[in-house]
Design an enzyme around this catalytic site. Structure first.
Site, mmCIF file in Angstrom:
data_model
loop_
_atom_site.group_PDB
_atom_site.id
_atom_site.type_symbol
_atom_site.label_atom_id
_atom_site.label_comp_id
_atom_site.label_asym_id
_atom_site.label_seq_id
_atom_site.Cartn_x
_atom_site.Cartn_y
_atom_site.Cartn_z
ATOM 1 N N ARG A 175 4.782 -12.128 -2.142
ATOM 2 C CA ARG A 175 5.506 -11.059 -3.115
ATOM 3 C C ARG A 175 6.855 -11.617 -3.748
ATOM 4 O O ARG A 175 7.882 -10.945 -3.532
ATOM 5 C CB ARG A 175 6.085 -9.939 -2.097
ATOM 6 N N SER A 252 4.154 0.566 -1.702
ATOM 7 C CA SER A 252 4.777 0.066 -0.266
ATOM 8 C C SER A 252 6.288 -0.195 -0.297
ATOM 9 O O SER A 252 6.574 -1.051 -1.031
ATOM 10 C CB SER A 252 4.260 -1.292 0.135
ATOM 11 N N GLU A 348 10.704 -3.749 -0.828
ATOM 12 C CA GLU A 348 9.988 -4.409 -1.874
ATOM 13 C C GLU A 348 10.366 -3.994 -3.331
ATOM 14 O O GLU A 348 10.240 -4.791 -4.220
ATOM 15 C CB GLU A 348 8.335 -4.230 -1.654
#
Length: 356
Positions: A175, A252, A348
């Site tokens: 990520r 998320s 995130e």
């Protein structure tokens, strides 16, 4: 190119439907307009926020005192004669697919499935635009774009020129990439190197394998993989639906934590653990959140925000929320996981004008 001046609410441009006003919103439909709009603001010393689908943004209630450049560029180019970078790919054929940053991501995935070009089929249903995918190395169900990105073309705001980065220069990690958290580069186009064939890549994610009725490592028809992923994501409130407040989210909210072996060993016996390379271990943020006492639908007494009723990783706007309320819930969840397990969860989404 169109321009709106005044108190344009960023809540209209984010999937969370949160965020105060921007001073100005400029919608660009070509690469030249995109570069020109950003360069013009830079020359005037005006703050710039480049926005695509708004699916990974948490914007402060005070908004953004500057120009929002809304990316609406379009265009897909296919080079079926492109050379492959590996013997395995060359053996089965390959295509080089280049898409403008403003192309809707899931439309591109559907296009590759329809044309039998495997490589990104497990990334079906992810909201947002193409330009965001290399930024945080978008991934799900055992695939991530780092596996297929060939090049990323950008406008370098510091050097004021177009620069192209090969996959190896993108610094992809879990990520993460060289573009995440940096204001320097504006992504213009992304090229993906894909295979040819009717079967998807080997299924690496156990939940998806079960849904497809195959063993982990086996392959399934591309269309079946896409349908299964969309069904799984819909069941978790991860496919946008204006009528479903569980999808009024940024996806998320926390990344899965990557831990040292000692940290992972300190977790309860039932905690998920997956090898992450270099002696590191990845665990499940959703599991940690739930086992720290935060169940699906948890709101902590807040009326306008809660965890999704379908999935503990999503923080949702129930219809009349503020960013302050959402961040209050996020802090409670983060602090609760830290207290219960000694693990620090990392958000995130990109936080604009605000912080946890």
């Amino acid at each position: 190119m169109s321009t709106r001046v005044g108190t344009v609410p960023l809540a209209e441009l984010t999937t969370l439907r949160l965020g105060g006003p921007a001073t100005r919103v400029v919608e660009v439909t070509s690469e030249d307009e995109l570069i020109g709009a950003v360069r013009d603001c830079d020359e005037r010393g005006e703050p710039v926020l480049v926005v695509g689908g708004g699916s990974n943004l948490v914007v402060d209630d005070a908004g953004f005192a500057g120009t929002v450049v809304l990316v609406a560029t379009r265009g897909i180019d296919v080079d079926a004669s492109a050379s492959c970078d590996s013997d395995a790919l060359a053996a089965c054929g390959g295509v080089l697919l280049t898409a403008a940053a403003g192309e809707p991501w899931d439309d591109l995935v559907a296009y590759t499935v329809a044309n039998e070009w495997p490589g990104i089929e497990a990334l079906s249903g992810i909201p947002g635009l193409v330009g965001a995918t290399p930024m945080q190395n978008v991934g799900a169900y055992g695939q991530e774009v780092a596996q297929t990105v060939w090049t990323v073309r950008t406008y370098d705001r510091q050097d004021r020129r177009v620069r192209t980065f090969a996959n190896a220069d993108c610094r992809f990690a879990y990520r993460d990439s060289r573009f995440k958290g940096s204001e320097r580069y504006v992504i213009l186009t992304v090229s993906y190197q894909l295979r040819e064939g009717s079967l998807g890549l080997p299924v690496r994610y156990a939940e998806l394998a079960r849904r497809l009725g195959v063993a982990v490592g086996e392959r399934a028809p591309l269309g079946d993989v896409r349908a299964a992923v969309l069904a799984l994501r819909t069941g978790k409130g991860m496919v946008l639906d204006a009528a479903d407040h569980d999808t009024w989210s940024a996806g998320s909210f926390f990344t899965n934590p990557v831990l040292t072996e000692a940290q992972a060993a300190a977790l309860p016996d039932g905690a998920p653990r997956f090898p992450a390379g270099d002696g590191l271990v990845k665990s499940s943020a959703a599991w940690l959140i739930e086992h720290a006492g935060f169940r699906r639908g948890y709101s902590g007494g807040r009326s306008a925000v809660s965890l999704s009723t379908k999935h503990t990783l999503a923080l949702t706007n129930r219809g009349d929320a503020s960013t302050a309320e959402l961040l209050s819930l996020a802090r409670e969840v983060r602090d609760g996981v830290r207290s219960a397990f000694g693990v620090e969860l990392t958000p995130e989404p990109r936080l604009v004008g605000c912080a946890l």
